[in-house]
Scaffold this motif. Structure first.
Motif, PDB file in Angstrom:
ATOM      1  N   PRO A 252      39.748  49.190  48.510  1.00 51.34           N
ATOM      2  CA  PRO A 252      39.669  47.815  49.018  1.00 51.34           C
ATOM      3  C   PRO A 252      40.370  46.872  48.040  1.00 51.34           C
ATOM      4  O   PRO A 252      39.900  46.650  46.928  1.00 51.34           O
ATOM      5  CB  PRO A 252      38.157  47.560  49.080  1.00 51.34           C
ATOM      6  N   PHE A 253      41.507  46.319  48.442  1.00 45.58           N
ATOM      7  CA  PHE A 253      42.350  45.580  47.503  1.00 45.58           C
ATOM      8  C   PHE A 253      41.725  44.269  47.028  1.00 45.58           C
ATOM      9  O   PHE A 253      42.174  43.702  46.032  1.00 45.58           O
ATOM     10  CB  PHE A 253      43.720  45.321  48.129  1.00 45.58           C
ATOM     11  N   ASP A 254      40.709  43.797  47.720  1.00 47.96           N
ATOM     12  CA  ASP A 254      40.008  42.597  47.263  1.00 47.96           C
ATOM     13  C   ASP A 254      38.781  42.928  46.417  1.00 47.96           C
ATOM     14  O   ASP A 254      38.023  42.037  46.036  1.00 47.96           O
ATOM     15  CB  ASP A 254      39.583  41.738  48.463  1.00 47.96           C
ATOM     16  N   GLY A 276      44.754  44.414  38.372  1.00 45.19           N
ATOM     17  CA  GLY A 276      44.611  45.845  38.621  1.00 45.19           C
ATOM     18  C   GLY A 276      45.538  46.327  39.713  1.00 45.19           C
ATOM     19  O   GLY A 276      45.859  47.519  39.796  1.00 45.19           O
ATOM     20  N   ILE A 277      45.978  45.414  40.566  1.00 41.96           N
ATOM     21  CA  ILE A 277      46.921  45.783  41.633  1.00 41.96           C
ATOM     22  C   ILE A 277      48.221  46.314  41.040  1.00 41.96           C
ATOM     23  O   ILE A 277      48.930  47.125  41.648  1.00 41.96           O
ATOM     24  CB  ILE A 277      47.193  44.568  42.559  1.00 41.96           C
ATOM     25  N   GLU A 278      48.525  45.887  39.818  1.00 37.99           N
ATOM     26  CA  GLU A 278      49.772  46.296  39.153  1.00 37.99           C
ATOM     27  C   GLU A 278      49.832  47.804  38.939  1.00 37.99           C
ATOM     28  O   GLU A 278      50.904  48.406  39.011  1.00 37.99           O
ATOM     29  CB  GLU A 278      49.915  45.574  37.806  1.00 37.99           C
ATOM     30  N   VAL A 279      48.678  48.416  38.674  1.00 38.66           N
ATOM     31  CA  VAL A 279      48.649  49.866  38.444  1.00 38.66           C
ATOM     32  C   VAL A 279      49.019  50.599  39.727  1.00 38.66           C
ATOM     33  O   VAL A 279      49.769  51.575  39.714  1.00 38.66           O
ATOM     34  CB  VAL A 279      47.259  50.319  37.956  1.00 38.66           C
ATOM     35  N   ARG A 307      49.959  40.372  48.380  1.00 39.53           N
ATOM     36  CA  ARG A 307      48.755  39.795  48.980  1.00 39.53           C
ATOM     37  C   ARG A 307      48.628  38.326  48.552  1.00 39.53           C
ATOM     38  O   ARG A 307      48.880  37.971  47.402  1.00 39.53           O
ATOM     39  CB  ARG A 307      47.529  40.612  48.606  1.00 39.53           C
ATOM     40  N   VAL A 308      48.209  37.480  49.480  1.00 41.54           N
ATOM     41  CA  VAL A 308      48.300  36.035  49.264  1.00 41.54           C
ATOM     42  C   VAL A 308      47.235  35.507  48.310  1.00 41.54           C
ATOM     43  O   VAL A 308      47.355  34.378  47.816  1.00 41.54           O
ATOM     44  CB  VAL A 308      48.210  35.282  50.609  1.00 41.54           C
TER      45      VAL A 308
END
Length: 394
Positions: A252-254, A276-279, A307-308
């Motif tokens: 879950p990206f959020d 953490g999305i960078e990984v 993602r906005v």
């Protein structure tokens, strides 16, 4: 239409044979192929810019096209008209379509036999589709034999020999196969016996458990395993142009704060503003490059990028094509973002084309009437509409 014989020369013989196999699907009879005469006559005229179908008063049908591919596609248009009894005497020119049509089939969740897939190829050919995407790995199953890891495939699966036969069968009907191995999420089956390759997740009570679906993308051994699969299946699908690497619904990206190793690594490498999305993006970019080096154009799903509601310390590589399938979560980037950034985008509009057995997950079955009445190539998921000039990117 009383057709019993196809007239074909050396150059049109392959088209005649492919047409004959699909004709049998509908009429349960085999046509004769002759070099001298026939009620259906196939010919190639390189000097002609357009294909044509001509129906003569005596019932003879002449199909002419500038090359073999257009001849076969024109023969399928003729067969559609014949099946529906819409043929009329006269000559009709056929304009070549510049838009590619693709069907993705999830053979990971549900096993499809070689015979069933061949029948599907015939239907795709009849309706002038260009590509068949085989999503062969899912949480519920893995459906193609692996010689590296014999334990990996589900009990019901396709052998590599069957896959090669399918590729050859589809190629004869100008249907391009796209292999689809979705990572680093959707891996419950592949990771079932490898808990050490699963990603750590912080639970509500503060304990750390392994996420059964998500790959530990900070574990070099786990990543090497996945890349070895791309290499193995890259060899199997070596004649294919694209390879879909997935990259959707990893976690879950959020809720990246529930994955402490991702948070910690991102902060150390990309600074305190990193989420953490960078990984995840780093893994996807490395996999894009790996698959590109194998000779493929990589494709990825859209939902994890730009993602906005967050800032990214790095962005998705431009060496891929974006399969834009949904924006059910408003934090997912609008399609305009990908177009403005210069990506090529495929329209997989889930509001019109996503068929989920049992109508789960709030998806209604798509219908012919709904698609024909409302959908246009400029219509993307959740009522997004792009400008007609942007279609050159999609």
């Amino acid at each position: 239409m009383q057709i019993k014989t196809i007239k074909a020369g050396n150059r049109t013989l392959a088209c005649a044979k492919a047409f004959n196999r699909i004709w049998q699907r509908f009429y349960d009879e085999e046509l004769l192929v002759s070099s001298e005469k026939g009620e259906l006559q196939l010919s190639i005229a390189p000097e002609s810019p357009k294909s044509s179908i001509e129906v003569l008063a005596d019932g003879t049908v002449k199909i002419t096209a500038p090359d073999e591919k257009e001849l076969f596609k024109s023969s399928m248009i003729f067969l559609q008209e014949d099946v529906s009894d819409k043929l009329q005497i006269g000559k009709t020119e056929i304009a070549t379509s510049t838009q590619e049509k693709l069907l993705m089939v999830d053979i990971g969740r549900k096993y499809f036999s070689l015979a069933a897939l061949k029948e599907l190829v015939d239907l795709l050919a009849l309706f002038n589709f260009d590509q068949l995407q085989l999503h062969f790995s899912e949480n519920e199953g893995f459906r193609i034999e692996s010689e590296q890891y014999p334990w990996l495939a589900s009990k019901e699966h396709l052998s590599k020999g069957e896959v090669r036969e399918l590729i050859q069968y589809a190629h004869a009907k100008y249907i391009e196969i796209i292999p689809d191995l979705d990572t680093p999420g959707h891996l419950m089956h592949a990771l079932a016996d490898k808990p050490e390759w699963r990603l750590d997740k912080r639970m509500a009570d503060g304990s750390i458990q392994k996420d059964p679906k998500a790959l530990d993308i900070l574990n070099p051994e786990a990543v090497a395993f996945i890349h070895s699969l791309y290499r193995e299946y890259g060899e199997l699908f070596c004649d294919c142009r694209y390879f879909h690497i997935g990259a959707d619904e990893f976690v879950p990206f959020d809720q990246l704060h529930d994955y402490p190793t991702l948070e910690k690594y991102a902060a150390e490498k990309y600074g305190s503003a990193a989420s953490g999305i960078e990984v995840f993006i780093e893994y996807v970019n490395e996999t894009i490059e790996y698959v590109r080096q194998l000779g493929f154009v990589p494709l990825v799903w859209n939902d994890g990028f730009y993602r906005v509601n967050r800032t990214e310390g790095l962005h998705l590589s431009k060496d891929c094509v974006v399969s834009y399938w949904t924006r059910w979560d408003r934090n997912m980037a609008p399609v305009e973002t990908f177009l403005e950034q210069g990506y090529t985008v495929i329209n997989h509009n889930d509001n019109y084309f996503y068929y989920v057995l049992g109508e789960h997950a709030s998806y209604d079955y798509p219908t012919y009437e709904k698609i024909m009445a409302d959908w246009r190539p400029v219509n993307f998921p959740q009522k997004q509409v792009i400008q007609p000039q942007q279609l050159k990117q999609s």
